[in-house]
Design a protein around this motif. Structure first.
Motif, PDB file in Angstrom:
ATOM      1  N   TYR A  23      50.182 -42.128  30.267  1.00 14.06           N
ATOM      2  CA  TYR A  23      51.636 -42.004  30.099  1.00 14.06           C
ATOM      3  C   TYR A  23      52.101 -40.642  30.637  1.00 14.06           C
ATOM      4  CZ  TYR A  23      56.286 -41.919  28.192  1.00 14.06           C
ATOM      5  OH  TYR A  23      57.649 -41.846  28.085  1.00 14.06           O
ATOM      6  N   TRP A 110      54.202 -54.622  22.702  1.00  7.86           N
ATOM      7  CA  TRP A 110      54.704 -54.637  21.318  1.00  7.86           C
ATOM      8  C   TRP A 110      54.979 -56.087  20.949  1.00  7.86           C
ATOM      9  CZ3 TRP A 110      55.201 -50.735  17.753  1.00  7.86           C
ATOM     10  CH2 TRP A 110      55.014 -49.423  18.231  1.00  7.86           C
ATOM     11  N   GLN A 162      45.340 -52.375  20.442  1.00  8.08           N
ATOM     12  CA  GLN A 162      45.573 -50.935  20.665  1.00  8.08           C
ATOM     13  C   GLN A 162      46.708 -50.486  19.751  1.00  8.08           C
ATOM     14  OE1 GLN A 162      47.768 -48.490  24.038  1.00  8.08           O
ATOM     15  NE2 GLN A 162      45.831 -49.219  24.850  1.00  8.08           N
ATOM     16  N   ARG A 193      49.308 -36.540  19.857  1.00  5.84           N
ATOM     17  CA  ARG A 193      50.122 -35.852  20.880  1.00  5.84           C
ATOM     18  C   ARG A 193      50.119 -34.343  20.692  1.00  5.84           C
ATOM     19  NH1 ARG A 193      55.065 -40.107  20.727  1.00  5.84           N
ATOM     20  NH2 ARG A 193      53.849 -41.863  21.441  1.00  5.84           N
ATOM     21  N   LEU A 198      45.679 -30.294  15.696  1.00  8.06           N
ATOM     22  CA  LEU A 198      44.531 -29.529  16.204  1.00  8.06           C
ATOM     23  C   LEU A 198      44.369 -28.176  15.506  1.00  8.06           C
ATOM     24  CD1 LEU A 198      44.818 -30.481  19.987  1.00  8.06           C
ATOM     25  CD2 LEU A 198      43.392 -31.539  18.224  1.00  8.06           C
ATOM     26  N   THR A 215      39.632 -30.580  19.346  1.00 14.55           N
ATOM     27  CA  THR A 215      39.946 -31.834  20.057  1.00 14.55           C
ATOM     28  C   THR A 215      38.706 -32.716  20.133  1.00 14.55           C
ATOM     29  OG1 THR A 215      41.460 -30.544  21.393  1.00 14.55           O
ATOM     30  CG2 THR A 215      40.907 -32.728  22.204  1.00 14.55           C
ATOM     31  N   PRO A 231      42.733 -40.536  25.145  1.00  9.70           N
ATOM     32  CA  PRO A 231      43.514 -39.298  25.248  1.00  9.70           C
ATOM     33  C   PRO A 231      44.095 -39.144  26.649  1.00  9.70           C
ATOM     34  CG  PRO A 231      41.151 -38.834  25.352  1.00  9.70           C
ATOM     35  CD  PRO A 231      41.290 -40.282  24.989  1.00  9.70           C
ATOM     36  N   ASN A 242      37.543 -33.619  26.853  1.00  6.24           N
ATOM     37  CA  ASN A 242      37.802 -34.800  26.025  1.00  6.24           C
ATOM     38  C   ASN A 242      36.709 -35.868  26.165  1.00  6.24           C
ATOM     39  OD1 ASN A 242      40.157 -33.479  25.355  1.00  6.24           O
ATOM     40  ND2 ASN A 242      41.513 -34.784  26.558  1.00  6.24           N
TER      41      ASN A 242
HETATM   42  P1  NAP Z   1      47.603 -37.961  23.097  1.00  8.51           P
HETATM   43  O1  NAP Z   1      46.608 -38.482  24.058  1.00  8.51           O
HETATM   44  O2  NAP Z   1      47.301 -37.988  21.634  1.00  8.51           O
HETATM   45  O3  NAP Z   1      48.000 -36.464  23.438  1.00  8.51           O
HETATM   46  C1  NAP Z   1      48.367 -36.079  24.735  1.00  8.51           C
HETATM   47  C2  NAP Z   1      48.785 -34.594  24.694  1.00  8.51           C
HETATM   48  O4  NAP Z   1      47.644 -33.804  24.322  1.00  8.51           O
HETATM   49  C3  NAP Z   1      49.254 -34.094  26.019  1.00  8.51           C
HETATM   50  O5  NAP Z   1      50.309 -33.192  25.767  1.00  8.51           O
HETATM   51  C4  NAP Z   1      48.037 -33.354  26.586  1.00  8.51           C
HETATM   52  O6  NAP Z   1      48.451 -32.311  27.439  1.00  8.51           O
HETATM   53  C5  NAP Z   1      47.397 -32.815  25.325  1.00  8.51           C
HETATM   54  N1  NAP Z   1      45.941 -32.653  25.429  1.00  8.51           N
HETATM   55  C6  NAP Z   1      45.055 -33.545  25.933  1.00  8.51           C
HETATM   56  N2  NAP Z   1      43.799 -33.075  25.859  1.00  8.51           N
HETATM   57  C7  NAP Z   1      43.889 -31.847  25.273  1.00  8.51           C
HETATM   58  C8  NAP Z   1      42.947 -30.843  24.927  1.00  8.51           C
HETATM   59  N3  NAP Z   1      41.641 -31.037  25.165  1.00  8.51           N
HETATM   60  N4  NAP Z   1      43.398 -29.708  24.353  1.00  8.51           N
HETATM   61  C9  NAP Z   1      44.708 -29.518  24.118  1.00  8.51           C
HETATM   62  N5  NAP Z   1      45.659 -30.430  24.431  1.00  8.51           N
HETATM   63  C10 NAP Z   1      45.252 -31.583  24.997  1.00  8.51           C
HETATM   64  O7  NAP Z   1      49.022 -38.726  23.263  1.00  8.51           O
HETATM   65  P2  NAP Z   1      49.618 -39.920  24.115  1.00  8.51           P
HETATM   66  O8  NAP Z   1      49.718 -39.612  25.563  1.00  8.51           O
HETATM   67  O9  NAP Z   1      50.857 -40.327  23.391  1.00  8.51           O
HETATM   68  O10 NAP Z   1      48.572 -41.121  23.888  1.00  8.51           O
HETATM   69  C11 NAP Z   1      47.513 -41.394  24.784  1.00  8.51           C
HETATM   70  C12 NAP Z   1      47.772 -42.675  25.554  1.00  8.51           C
HETATM   71  O11 NAP Z   1      47.947 -43.779  24.668  1.00  8.51           O
HETATM   72  C13 NAP Z   1      49.068 -42.675  26.379  1.00  8.51           C
HETATM   73  O12 NAP Z   1      48.970 -41.840  27.515  1.00  8.51           O
HETATM   74  C14 NAP Z   1      49.200 -44.140  26.646  1.00  8.51           C
HETATM   75  O13 NAP Z   1      48.323 -44.523  27.694  1.00  8.51           O
HETATM   76  C15 NAP Z   1      48.774 -44.749  25.313  1.00  8.51           C
HETATM   77  N6  NAP Z   1      49.900 -45.074  24.390  1.00  8.51           N
HETATM   78  C16 NAP Z   1      50.098 -46.392  24.058  1.00  8.51           C
HETATM   79  C17 NAP Z   1      51.114 -46.741  23.188  1.00  8.51           C
HETATM   80  C18 NAP Z   1      51.316 -48.195  22.839  1.00  8.51           C
HETATM   81  O14 NAP Z   1      52.360 -48.538  22.243  1.00  8.51           O
HETATM   82  N7  NAP Z   1      50.381 -49.057  23.148  1.00  8.51           N
HETATM   83  C19 NAP Z   1      51.960 -45.770  22.635  1.00  8.51           C
HETATM   84  C20 NAP Z   1      51.725 -44.429  22.964  1.00  8.51           C
HETATM   85  C21 NAP Z   1      50.688 -44.093  23.830  1.00  8.51           C
HETATM   86  P3  NAP Z   1      47.880 -32.102  28.951  1.00  8.51           P
HETATM   87  O15 NAP Z   1      48.162 -33.353  29.727  1.00  8.51           O
HETATM   88  O16 NAP Z   1      48.632 -30.917  29.432  1.00  8.51           O
HETATM   89  O17 NAP Z   1      46.397 -31.829  28.808  1.00  8.51           O
END
Ligand code: NAP
Length: 277
Positions: A23, A110, A162, A193, A198, A215, A231, A242
């Motif tokens: 995303y 959804w 998911q 997010r 963390l 993380t 992630p 990660n």
């Molecule tokens: P997430 O993966 O929990 O968190 C992403 C955030 O964490 C970004 O700001 C990223 O920044 C940061 N981050 C990643 N690795 C890190 C690390 N090692 N240290 C510090 N910060 C770190 O949140 P998300 O993007 O909402 O969820 C992951 C995926 O789930 C989405 O991308 C999407 O594919 C999927 N999703 C699905 C649904 C659904 O309804 N099915 C809903 C929401 C999300 P940087 O990029 O700068 O590293």
């Protein structure tokens, strides 16, 4: 480069224990980030029609140094494409935009219960799997009641559900239901997010003990719960960090302590009421 282990889904497909959320990864920079993740060992890529980056994911698959059949591309059918014919059209559209011959995992994004078309959408996905345009079929944001209805009305159990899952919302009951029915859990927003999660003291302390980052403790917790976290990171260093969670193991007590951070859904998106088109 670490190898990310796999588990076998209820349809026999080998499915990675950790994948990449995409995303927000868009444009040339997005493609570059996704290719970097593949170089770092990621094989599972999670996109959706509504992320408006299926094209970037398809481009990254073609630019990657590994064969197409080593990669698993997930996309999701949005609410506005629910219904038998619309789900077929949505899938054909995703295949065209990505420039791929098949999708490895398609999810109903959804359930949108007020629309009441997720069973018809599911029937289309069953037929698309039959035609080998989809390898695995699953759902996202489904409750136990919704999963039960799909299974009862079609006889086909989703391979994956998911859902929002992180230490603030460990989804204990839903995971037990999945385990009972052979459904693989996948965790969205596995790092909550990068909220204050963390900074939690327990994660800081465990990171110190294992010589890893908070993380990595969180992602290892997902793996040990038996859920595939996806992630998202745009940054190659953080992507490598990660993915590097298969060289240590938490104790059962430590897993329990992390689950004790529970406080509920972070964004209030309950599938009975939250709908996305
Ligand atoms: P997430 O993966 O929990 O968190 C992403 C955030 O964490 C970004 O700001 C990223 O920044 C940061 N981050 C990643 N690795 C890190 C690390 N090692 N240290 C510090 N910060 C770190 O949140 P998300 O993007 O909402 O969820 C992951 C995926 O789930 C989405 O991308 C999407 O594919 C999927 N999703 C699905 C649904 C659904 O309804 N099915 C809903 C929401 C999300 P940087 O990029 O700068 O590293």
């Amino acid at each position: 480069m670490p190898t990310i282990p796999t588990v076998t889904l209820n349809d026999g497909i080998a499915f990675p224990e950790l994948g990449l959320g995409t995303y927000g990864l868009r444009g040339a920079e997005g493609v570059e980030s996704i290719v970097a993740a593949i170089d770092a060992g990621y094989r599972l890529l999670d996109t959706a029609v509504n992320y408006e980056n299926e094209r970037e994911v398809g481009d990254a698959v073609r630019a990657a140094s590994v064969d197409r059949d080593e990669l698993l591309v997930t996309t999701k059918i949005p609410g506005r494409h629910h219904g038998y014919d619309d789900a077929i059209e949505s899938t054909n559209g995703s295949l065209a935009v990505m420039g791929l011959d098949w999708i490895d995992l398609s999810l109903i994004h959804w359930p949108n219960p007020s629309v009441d078309k997720y069973v018809d959408t599911w029937r289309a996905m069953i037929d698309l799997r039959e035609r080998q345009l989809l390898r695995s079929i699953g759902v996202s944001n489904f409750t136990e009641a919704m999963l039960t209805r799909l299974i009862d009305e079609t006889g086909v159990t989703p391979a994956v559900n998911q859902v929002e899952l992180h230490p603030y919302f460990p989804q204990t009951e839903l995971r037990a239901f999945h385990a009972e029915h052979g459904i693989r859990t996948e965790s969205w927003s596995p790092l909550a997010r990068r909220s204050e999660l963390l900074q939690e003291q327990v994660l800081q302390e465990l990171a110190e003990i294992y010589g890893v980052t908070p993380t990595q403790i969180v992602l290892r917790w997902h793996v040990q719960l038996g859920s595939t976290p996806i992630p998202k990171s745009a940054d190659p260093d953080r992507q490598r960090e990660n993915a590097d969670v298969f060289g240590f193991a938490l104790t059962d007590d430590e897993v329990g302590v992390i689950s004790g951070l529970e406080r509920g859904r972070l964004w209030g998106a309950h599938p009975d009421t939250h709908e996305e088109m």
